[in-house]
Write an enzyme that holds these catalytic residues in place. Structure first.
Site, short mmCIF file in Angstrom:
data_model
loop_
_atom_site.label_atom_id
_atom_site.label_comp_id
_atom_site.label_asym_id
_atom_site.label_seq_id
_atom_site.Cartn_x
_atom_site.Cartn_y
_atom_site.Cartn_z
N ARG A 262 41.36 37.06 -20.97
CA ARG A 262 42.47 37.85 -21.13
C ARG A 262 43.55 36.98 -21.96
O ARG A 262 43.84 35.95 -21.83
CB ARG A 262 43.01 38.24 -19.59
CG ARG A 262 42.22 38.97 -18.95
CD ARG A 262 42.78 39.45 -17.49
NE ARG A 262 41.76 40.11 -16.64
CZ ARG A 262 41.92 40.61 -15.44
NH1 ARG A 262 43.00 40.30 -14.88
NH2 ARG A 262 40.89 41.08 -14.66
N ARG A 277 46.92 31.50 -13.81
CA ARG A 277 46.95 32.49 -14.94
C ARG A 277 46.23 32.06 -16.16
O ARG A 277 47.02 31.31 -16.88
CB ARG A 277 48.41 33.16 -15.15
CG ARG A 277 48.43 34.46 -16.09
CD ARG A 277 49.81 34.85 -16.22
NE ARG A 277 50.57 35.18 -14.77
CZ ARG A 277 50.36 36.45 -14.00
NH1 ARG A 277 49.66 37.15 -14.59
NH2 ARG A 277 50.87 36.42 -13.14
N GLU A 349 48.02 37.00 -5.10
CA GLU A 349 46.79 38.23 -5.45
C GLU A 349 45.71 37.53 -5.70
O GLU A 349 45.46 36.64 -6.37
CB GLU A 349 47.17 39.34 -6.28
CG GLU A 349 46.03 40.24 -6.50
CD GLU A 349 45.88 40.79 -7.94
OE1 GLU A 349 44.92 41.15 -8.55
OE2 GLU A 349 47.09 41.11 -8.62
N SER A 352 41.97 42.80 -6.01
CA SER A 352 42.77 44.23 -6.35
C SER A 352 41.41 45.15 -6.26
O SER A 352 40.48 45.05 -7.07
CB SER A 352 43.36 44.33 -7.54
OG SER A 352 44.16 45.28 -7.60
N ARG A 391 40.96 31.52 -8.37
CA ARG A 391 42.04 31.92 -7.15
C ARG A 391 41.40 31.40 -5.71
O ARG A 391 42.21 30.98 -5.18
CB ARG A 391 42.79 33.15 -7.37
CG ARG A 391 43.32 33.27 -8.46
CD ARG A 391 44.47 34.34 -8.30
NE ARG A 391 45.13 34.51 -9.73
CZ ARG A 391 46.33 35.03 -9.89
NH1 ARG A 391 46.88 35.81 -8.84
NH2 ARG A 391 46.96 35.33 -10.86
#
Length: 426
Positions: A262, A277, A349, A352, A391
């Site tokens: 990403r 991130r 988070e 999801s 994570r």
């Protein structure tokens, strides 16, 4: 993608949903464009009908030896041929404009999803587990990893730039163990089929799952017009593109452990330290393909599968129902799992899970047919993280930190670590 016929029949409900999703109302513009297209299609069909009838009249006129009438009809048919070509081009252009417009429209939220502009309107559904009970100071993962000598951000930056991390030695083994543990859990106990799918995909695959055309800036593109996947959702969901499945095949459930890529466009200044991130990270993805009657129940099932990962690792977390303004573009309802990170003294988070209804299926032309029925219906698709491996590593590091700076390996991971029970400084 939404059905323009539904928008025509429900303009007020459509505009209300767009407002809930912090989008502009656009039913008037879409319906006007559809009316223009319908008018052109009707005109084209009338010309086709006249051309066909005139062609038959030519033969009849020739049979009656009415040469002048036959020549007049031939001229009319020739003109209709040119007019039809122009009309077909205009309809194709209007079809393209309609598709482009619909591809930019977000999905319609399900009833009961909290309405709000952003994450402040999210609702906590439940909290599971307890925070760690030790008394020594908490530390963030990058402090722990660098003190162990097994997490290197400076070298990664020299190689690839910012937002990359080098994880090595026992910490790398721990991260690998997490991915293997998740895959075994989802395939062995939750009924998902493991898939190794392409990491590079064509534009059509990303259009199918909704990342294109709206979110191109979030992606990495190659020089030969392929894209690096931002999530295995893209590859796994597109396994059913342009197919008509038998109803008895459903549900299909897929899982994959892949790197994800990403660009993190728009995240400048956010989570710049550590590996929360990143441009490249590993994730175990869950994808379900089901029918319209079972997709909402499948969301609950998928979320429980992701939760089981955190339960087995004995990590404290909470489940949030995302608001209309915080959900992803293609989602109708989303649950976020937020794991407790002692070093940050907050929840972040880690998974999801979303149900998309037939939104992606319309873009992919993926359908199913019930036994004995001629027509086909669009499948319903779901996707979720089961869970983000990087994570999860962060969560284990911060929650299993010992006073001497070592990390205790959670018992669920011991079958995957080759006898390693603690991560210690080299």
């Amino acid at each position: 993608m939404l059905d323009i016929r539904w928008i025509r029949d429900n303009p007020e409900a459509f505009d209300k949903a767009m407002v809930q999703r912090s989008n502009e109302t656009r039913s008037d513009a879409l319906i006007a464009l559809d009316e223009e297209r319908r008018s052109h299609v009707q005109r084209m069909q009338e010309m086709q009908a006249r051309r066909n009838s005139a062609s038959k009249e030519i033969g009849a006129a020739m049979g009656r030896k009415e040469t002048d009438l036959a020549e007049k009809l031939k001229a009319e048919v020739a003109k209709l041929k040119g007019d039809l070509q122009q009309a077909e081009d205009e309809v194709r252009e209007l079809d393209a404009r309609m598709e482009e417009s619909l591809l930019s429209v977000p999905n319609i939220p399900l009833e009961g999803v909290p309405v709000g502009a952003d994450e402040s309107a999210n609702i906590e559904a439940r909290t599971v587990g307890r925070k760690p009970g030790w008394n020594h100071p908490a530390k963030e993962h990058f402090e722990i990893g660098e003190a162990l000598g097994q997490m290197d951000f400076e070298t990664a930056a020299r190689i690839a730039g910012s937002r990359f991390t080098i994880v090595s030695s026992q910490l790398a083994r721990l991260e690998r163990a997490l991915g293997q543990f998740m895959l075994d859990l989802h395939t062995g106990e939750h009924g998902y089929t493991e898939v190794h799918a392409p990491l590079l995909v064509r534009s059509a695959a990303l259009v199918g799952t909704g990342q294109l055309p709206k979110f191109a800036e979030d992606l990495f593109r190659t020089t030969d017009d392929r894209w690096m996947i931002p999530t295995a959702e893209v590859s796994l969901t597109n396994l059913v593109r342009e197919q008509i499945l038998e109803h008895e095949q459903l549900p299909l459930r897929y899982t994959a452990l892949t790197p994800c890529f990403r660009s993190e466009a728009g995240s400048a200044g956010r989570d710049t330290r550590g590996m929360l991130r990143q441009h490249q990270f590993y994730k175990v993805e869950l994808v379900s393909v089901t029918d319209e009657d079972n997709s909402v129940d499948e969301l609950e099932r998928m979320t429980s599968c992701a939760e089981e990962v955190l339960k087995r690792l004995d990590l404290h977390y909470k489940v949030m129902v995302l608001s209309t303004g915080d959900m992803g573009f293609g989602a109708r309802k989303t649950y976020d799992l937020e794991v407790w990170l002692p070093g940050q003294d907050t929840y972040r988070e880690i998974s999801s899970c979303s149900v998309c209804g037939d939104f992606q299926a319309r873009r992919m032309h993926a359908r199913y047919r019930k036994s004995g029925e001629k027509g086909a219906s669009f499948v319903h698709t779901l996707n979720g993280s089961g869970v983000a491996v990087g994570r999860a590593l962060i969560a284990v590091m911060e929650n299993y930190l010992n006073e001497d700076g070592s990390i205790t390996v959670p018992s669920a991971l011991l079958p995957y670590t080759g006898g390693m029970t603690r991560v210690e400084r080299n």
